[in-house]
Write a protein that holds these residues in place. Structure first.
Motif, PDB file in Angstrom:
ATOM      1  N   LYS A 140      25.074 -48.876 -19.693  1.00  0.00           N
ATOM      2  CA  LYS A 140      25.697 -47.923 -20.622  1.00  0.00           C
ATOM      3  C   LYS A 140      24.712 -46.904 -21.198  1.00  0.00           C
ATOM      4  O   LYS A 140      25.101 -46.049 -21.984  1.00  0.00           O
ATOM      5  CB  LYS A 140      26.358 -48.681 -21.777  1.00  0.00           C
ATOM      6  N   THR A 141      23.446 -47.015 -20.826  1.00  0.00           N
ATOM      7  CA  THR A 141      22.431 -46.161 -21.425  1.00  0.00           C
ATOM      8  C   THR A 141      21.504 -45.601 -20.349  1.00  0.00           C
ATOM      9  O   THR A 141      21.311 -46.220 -19.314  1.00  0.00           O
ATOM     10  CB  THR A 141      21.580 -46.946 -22.446  1.00  0.00           C
ATOM     11  N   GLU A 142      20.925 -44.451 -20.634  1.00  0.00           N
ATOM     12  CA  GLU A 142      19.979 -43.818 -19.724  1.00  0.00           C
ATOM     13  C   GLU A 142      18.657 -43.584 -20.460  1.00  0.00           C
ATOM     14  O   GLU A 142      18.626 -43.526 -21.694  1.00  0.00           O
ATOM     15  CB  GLU A 142      20.529 -42.464 -19.244  1.00  0.00           C
ATOM     16  N   PRO A 143      17.562 -43.436 -19.720  1.00  0.00           N
ATOM     17  CA  PRO A 143      16.301 -43.087 -20.384  1.00  0.00           C
ATOM     18  C   PRO A 143      16.361 -41.679 -20.964  1.00  0.00           C
ATOM     19  O   PRO A 143      17.117 -40.822 -20.478  1.00  0.00           O
ATOM     20  CB  PRO A 143      15.268 -43.174 -19.251  1.00  0.00           C
ATOM     21  N   ASP A 144      15.596 -41.449 -22.010  1.00  0.00           N
ATOM     22  CA  ASP A 144      15.555 -40.131 -22.659  1.00  0.00           C
ATOM     23  C   ASP A 144      14.586 -39.217 -21.908  1.00  0.00           C
ATOM     24  O   ASP A 144      13.559 -38.767 -22.449  1.00  0.00           O
ATOM     25  CB  ASP A 144      15.133 -40.278 -24.122  1.00  0.00           C
ATOM     26  N   ARG A 145      14.920 -38.909 -20.662  1.00  0.00           N
ATOM     27  CA  ARG A 145      13.987 -38.192 -19.795  1.00  0.00           C
ATOM     28  C   ARG A 145      13.632 -36.799 -20.320  1.00  0.00           C
ATOM     29  O   ARG A 145      12.483 -36.361 -20.194  1.00  0.00           O
ATOM     30  CB  ARG A 145      14.550 -38.094 -18.375  1.00  0.00           C
ATOM     31  N   GLU A 146      14.593 -36.096 -20.903  1.00  0.00           N
ATOM     32  CA  GLU A 146      14.286 -34.753 -21.390  1.00  0.00           C
ATOM     33  C   GLU A 146      13.315 -34.791 -22.569  1.00  0.00           C
ATOM     34  O   GLU A 146      12.424 -33.950 -22.679  1.00  0.00           O
ATOM     35  CB  GLU A 146      15.576 -34.020 -21.764  1.00  0.00           C
ATOM     36  N   LEU A 147      13.484 -35.776 -23.445  1.00  0.00           N
ATOM     37  CA  LEU A 147      12.557 -35.909 -24.570  1.00  0.00           C
ATOM     38  C   LEU A 147      11.170 -36.320 -24.080  1.00  0.00           C
ATOM     39  O   LEU A 147      10.155 -35.836 -24.594  1.00  0.00           O
ATOM     40  CB  LEU A 147      13.083 -36.929 -25.579  1.00  0.00           C
ATOM     41  N   TRP A 148      11.126 -37.195 -23.083  1.00  0.00           N
ATOM     42  CA  TRP A 148       9.830 -37.584 -22.521  1.00  0.00           C
ATOM     43  C   TRP A 148       9.153 -36.394 -21.841  1.00  0.00           C
ATOM     44  O   TRP A 148       7.929 -36.229 -21.904  1.00  0.00           O
ATOM     45  CB  TRP A 148       9.994 -38.738 -21.538  1.00  0.00           C
ATOM     46  N   LYS A 149       9.947 -35.585 -21.195  1.00  0.00           N
ATOM     47  CA  LYS A 149       9.425 -34.386 -20.548  1.00  0.00           C
ATOM     48  C   LYS A 149       8.772 -33.460 -21.569  1.00  0.00           C
ATOM     49  O   LYS A 149       7.651 -32.973 -21.366  1.00  0.00           O
ATOM     50  CB  LYS A 149      10.565 -33.670 -19.821  1.00  0.00           C
ATOM     51  N   ILE A 150       9.463 -33.239 -22.673  1.00  0.00           N
ATOM     52  CA  ILE A 150       8.911 -32.393 -23.739  1.00  0.00           C
ATOM     53  C   ILE A 150       7.611 -32.985 -24.276  1.00  0.00           C
ATOM     54  O   ILE A 150       6.592 -32.292 -24.405  1.00  0.00           O
ATOM     55  CB  ILE A 150       9.937 -32.240 -24.882  1.00  0.00           C
ATOM     56  N   LEU A 151       7.636 -34.275 -24.580  1.00  0.00           N
ATOM     57  CA  LEU A 151       6.484 -34.936 -25.174  1.00  0.00           C
ATOM     58  C   LEU A 151       5.277 -34.888 -24.241  1.00  0.00           C
ATOM     59  O   LEU A 151       4.170 -34.492 -24.656  1.00  0.00           O
ATOM     60  CB  LEU A 151       6.844 -36.389 -25.507  1.00  0.00           C
ATOM     61  N   CYS A 152       5.463 -35.277 -22.985  1.00  0.00           N
ATOM     62  CA  CYS A 152       4.341 -35.357 -22.050  1.00  0.00           C
ATOM     63  C   CYS A 152       3.776 -33.979 -21.709  1.00  0.00           C
ATOM     64  O   CYS A 152       2.553 -33.780 -21.679  1.00  0.00           O
ATOM     65  CB  CYS A 152       4.770 -36.079 -20.779  1.00  0.00           C
ATOM     66  N   LYS A 153       4.667 -33.024 -21.469  1.00  0.00           N
ATOM     67  CA  LYS A 153       4.196 -31.693 -21.127  1.00  0.00           C
ATOM     68  C   LYS A 153       3.468 -31.029 -22.294  1.00  0.00           C
ATOM     69  O   LYS A 153       2.436 -30.385 -22.110  1.00  0.00           O
ATOM     70  CB  LYS A 153       5.363 -30.824 -20.666  1.00  0.00           C
ATOM     71  N   ASN A 154       4.009 -31.189 -23.482  1.00  0.00           N
ATOM     72  CA  ASN A 154       3.381 -30.528 -24.622  1.00  0.00           C
ATOM     73  C   ASN A 154       2.080 -31.195 -25.035  1.00  0.00           C
ATOM     74  O   ASN A 154       1.200 -30.534 -25.594  1.00  0.00           O
ATOM     75  CB  ASN A 154       4.353 -30.452 -25.791  1.00  0.00           C
ATOM     76  N   PHE A 155       1.934 -32.490 -24.769  1.00  0.00           N
ATOM     77  CA  PHE A 155       0.625 -33.110 -24.980  1.00  0.00           C
ATOM     78  C   PHE A 155      -0.387 -32.511 -24.002  1.00  0.00           C
ATOM     79  O   PHE A 155      -1.477 -32.093 -24.401  1.00  0.00           O
ATOM     80  CB  PHE A 155       0.677 -34.627 -24.784  1.00  0.00           C
ATOM     81  N   LEU A 156      -0.042 -32.493 -22.728  1.00  0.00           N
ATOM     82  CA  LEU A 156      -0.977 -32.023 -21.705  1.00  0.00           C
ATOM     83  C   LEU A 156      -1.339 -30.550 -21.884  1.00  0.00           C
ATOM     84  O   LEU A 156      -2.485 -30.158 -21.681  1.00  0.00           O
ATOM     85  CB  LEU A 156      -0.386 -32.207 -20.311  1.00  0.00           C
ATOM     86  N   LYS A 157      -0.352 -29.752 -22.303  1.00  0.00           N
ATOM     87  CA  LYS A 157      -0.522 -28.300 -22.243  1.00  0.00           C
ATOM     88  C   LYS A 157      -0.647 -27.615 -23.595  1.00  0.00           C
ATOM     89  O   LYS A 157      -0.985 -26.443 -23.675  1.00  0.00           O
ATOM     90  CB  LYS A 157       0.633 -27.692 -21.437  1.00  0.00           C
ATOM     91  N   GLY A 158      -0.323 -28.370 -24.640  1.00  0.00           N
ATOM     92  CA  GLY A 158      -0.473 -27.817 -25.971  1.00  0.00           C
ATOM     93  C   GLY A 158       0.410 -26.611 -26.228  1.00  0.00           C
ATOM     94  O   GLY A 158       0.025 -25.696 -26.939  1.00  0.00           O
ATOM     95  N   ARG A 159       1.584 -26.596 -25.621  1.00  0.00           N
ATOM     96  CA  ARG A 159       2.498 -25.476 -25.824  1.00  0.00           C
ATOM     97  C   ARG A 159       3.929 -25.971 -25.726  1.00  0.00           C
ATOM     98  O   ARG A 159       4.182 -27.073 -25.240  1.00  0.00           O
ATOM     99  CB  ARG A 159       2.257 -24.369 -24.806  1.00  0.00           C
ATOM    100  N   ARG A 160       4.890 -25.161 -26.120  1.00  0.00           N
ATOM    101  CA  ARG A 160       6.277 -25.553 -26.122  1.00  0.00           C
ATOM    102  C   ARG A 160       7.102 -24.781 -25.104  1.00  0.00           C
ATOM    103  O   ARG A 160       8.313 -24.832 -25.088  1.00  0.00           O
ATOM    104  CB  ARG A 160       6.882 -25.386 -27.513  1.00  0.00           C
ATOM    105  N   ASP A 161       6.437 -24.024 -24.261  1.00  0.00           N
ATOM    106  CA  ASP A 161       7.153 -23.273 -23.222  1.00  0.00           C
ATOM    107  C   ASP A 161       7.456 -24.207 -22.061  1.00  0.00           C
ATOM    108  O   ASP A 161       6.583 -24.597 -21.330  1.00  0.00           O
ATOM    109  CB  ASP A 161       6.263 -22.107 -22.744  1.00  0.00           C
TER     110      ASP A 161
END
Length: 252
Positions: free
Chosen positions: A229-250
């Motif tokens: 009944k549930t899925e992983p929060d992939r979009e939130l993980w994508k935001i978190l991981c990318k913004n850590f690595l890249k230091g930006r929100r684009d």
């Protein structure tokens, strides 16, 4: 002219036949959630002894260490070489995202303790809770977006961080594990779960380890049921991981 960003993925696991056929390999799986247009990404199969030259480390803007079926506390030659390399990246203050095995390797090289999970292995979708006081750190990555109080993530591991290194900060925990995420300064961010996995990938892993006799049918059924009944929060993980690595929100 904008300088091209460069990133490297340290693959600590071989590609399964399923992942190669369906996704082109784990390198492409990781790039699907981390890479942006115009970037250059390299893969180094460290599990097979493939490492970058030390002189090239400075040319990369960030690094990712994948999961693995190997123990992060083992002393295989390639694991010791990986530890030495990550220590160099630590001294250089290079950004490193540690996933599962990578999370544990970073703990190890900083003097923490890693071992068998005290409450046993975990396989399937789990919810982890953001720790009190972690809002400031996560705020750097979520920006104006609301910081979640918990996140769903796919888990697949039999080891855990037993003792955190000095200066490490717990970012998230769960009812089974004290350390689901941690950070060290501004250049290490570590996640015990697998933000890159989806339902199809983890179901294939469950079927494969069941076929090898590593788990029993009841355990496999329970692991799959976590995603009924549930899925992983992939979009939130994508935001978190990318913004850590890249230091930006684009996120284009």
């Amino acid at each position: 002219m904008v300088e091209q960003k460069r990133y490297a993925l340290f693959l600590a696991t071989p590609d399964s036949e399923f992942v190669k056929k369906s996704y082109g390999g784990y390198f492409d799986v990781f790039k699907s959630i981390l890479a942006d247009a115009g970037e250059h990404w390299d893969a180094f199969r460290v599990v097979a002894g493939e490492f970058p030259d030390e002189k090239d480390l400075e040319t990369y803007d960030g690094f990712v260490i994948s999961g693995s079926s190997h123990d992060a506390f083992a002393d295989d030659d390639w694991i010791l070489e990986l530890c030495s390399l990550v220590q160099k990246l630590d001294h250089m203050k290079k950004k490193v995202l540690g996933i599962c095995f990578g999370h544990q390797i970073i703990c190890r090289i900083r003097g923490g303790k890693v071992g068998r999970a005290r409450k046993g292995p975990e396989l399937g979708l789990r919810n982890i809770t953001i720790a009190k006081g972690a809002d400031e750190k996560l705020g750097e990555y979520f920006g104006d977006d609301e910081i979640p109080t918990s996140l769903n993530i796919i888990k697949c591991h039999q080891d855990e961080v037993l003792e955190l290194p000095e200066s490490a900060k717990v970012i998230a925990y769960s009812d089974r594990y004290d350390v689901e995420m941690f950070s060290i300064e501004d250049h290490f961010f570590c996640i015990q779960g697998h933000p890159e996995y989806n339902r199809e990938i983890v179901f294939e892993i469950i079927d494969r380890v069941l076929g090898f006799g590593y788990i029993k049918q009841e355990f496999a059924d329970a692991a799959k049921a976590t995603m009924d009944k549930t899925e992983p929060d992939r979009e939130l993980w994508k935001i978190l991981c990318k913004n850590f690595l890249k230091g930006r929100r684009d996120l284009a």
